[in-house]
Motif scaffolding. Structure first.
Motif, PDB file in Angstrom:
ATOM      1  N   ASN A 131      -1.971  91.360 -10.417  1.00 15.65           N
ATOM      2  CA  ASN A 131      -2.191  91.100 -11.835  1.00 15.65           C
ATOM      3  C   ASN A 131      -0.897  91.293 -12.623  1.00 15.65           C
ATOM      4  O   ASN A 131      -0.528  90.450 -13.455  1.00 15.65           O
ATOM      5  N   GLN A 132      -0.188  92.394 -12.380  1.00 17.11           N
ATOM      6  CA  GLN A 132       1.062  92.654 -13.102  1.00 17.11           C
ATOM      7  C   GLN A 132       2.125  91.618 -12.766  1.00 17.11           C
ATOM      8  O   GLN A 132       2.874  91.187 -13.640  1.00 17.11           O
ATOM      9  N   ILE A 187       1.344  88.497 -14.740  1.00 18.89           N
ATOM     10  CA  ILE A 187       1.694  88.694 -16.152  1.00 18.89           C
ATOM     11  C   ILE A 187       3.197  88.593 -16.345  1.00 18.89           C
ATOM     12  O   ILE A 187       3.684  87.962 -17.289  1.00 18.89           O
ATOM     13  N   GLY A 191       4.441  85.187 -16.511  1.00 14.77           N
ATOM     14  CA  GLY A 191       3.991  84.425 -17.667  1.00 14.77           C
ATOM     15  C   GLY A 191       2.641  83.745 -17.487  1.00 14.77           C
ATOM     16  O   GLY A 191       2.248  82.931 -18.315  1.00 14.77           O
ATOM     17  N   TRP A 192       1.952  84.040 -16.416  1.00 14.28           N
ATOM     18  CA  TRP A 192       0.629  83.468 -16.196  1.00 14.28           C
ATOM     19  C   TRP A 192      -0.433  84.460 -16.630  1.00 14.28           C
ATOM     20  O   TRP A 192      -0.312  85.659 -16.418  1.00 14.28           O
ATOM     21  N   SER A 193      -1.491  83.948 -17.216  1.00 13.85           N
ATOM     22  CA  SER A 193      -2.584  84.814 -17.638  1.00 13.85           C
ATOM     23  C   SER A 193      -3.635  84.856 -16.532  1.00 13.85           C
ATOM     24  O   SER A 193      -4.389  83.898 -16.361  1.00 13.85           O
ATOM     25  N   PRO A 249      -8.395  84.864 -17.995  1.00 15.31           N
ATOM     26  CA  PRO A 249      -8.479  83.963 -19.159  1.00 15.31           C
ATOM     27  C   PRO A 249      -9.585  84.363 -20.142  1.00 15.31           C
ATOM     28  O   PRO A 249     -10.509  83.611 -20.396  1.00 15.31           O
ATOM     29  N   ASP A 295     -10.513  86.216 -24.031  1.00 12.68           N
ATOM     30  CA  ASP A 295      -9.959  86.670 -25.301  1.00 12.68           C
ATOM     31  C   ASP A 295     -10.417  88.106 -25.552  1.00 12.68           C
ATOM     32  O   ASP A 295     -11.176  88.683 -24.775  1.00 12.68           O
ATOM     33  N   GLU A 296      -9.944  88.696 -26.635  1.00 13.36           N
ATOM     34  CA  GLU A 296     -10.226  90.107 -26.918  1.00 13.36           C
ATOM     35  C   GLU A 296     -11.713  90.400 -27.049  1.00 13.36           C
ATOM     36  O   GLU A 296     -12.195  91.423 -26.576  1.00 13.36           O
TER      37      GLU A 296
END
Length: 83
Positions: A20-21, A24, A27-29, A32, A34-35
């Motif tokens: 995951n890190q 990130i 630059g890839w999420s 996907p 949102d908050e």
């Protein structure tokens, strides 16, 4: 829990977080969401955990239930030889 299962779970979480890190950093999420979706998901997990904990935990509410719980604990102490 078996120590081997706990070790494998820790290893899986560590590897997941490393991947995951890395994503990130590139630059890839990887997630996907949102908050609001993350907040709802965290809330759902906490709700489920609290529900299971409340269901699992023996909570004697009545006076009779407390007396029975005390008797159970007394018998456990006797069985262990602590009495």
């Amino acid at each position: 829990m078996d120590p081997r299962h706990a070790a494998l779970a820790r290893l899986f979480v560590l590897l997941f977080l490393i991947v995951n890190q890395t994503l990130i950093t590139l630059g890839w999420s990887p997630l996907p969401f949102d908050e609001q979706e993350v907040e709802a998901g965290v809330n759902a997990v906490l709700l489920a955990a609290a529900s299971v904990w409340a269901w699992w935990k023996n909570s004697p509410m009545t006076q009779e239930a407390r007396k029975v719980q005390e008797e159970l604990e007394r018998r456990k102490r006797i069985k262990k030889g602590e009495w």
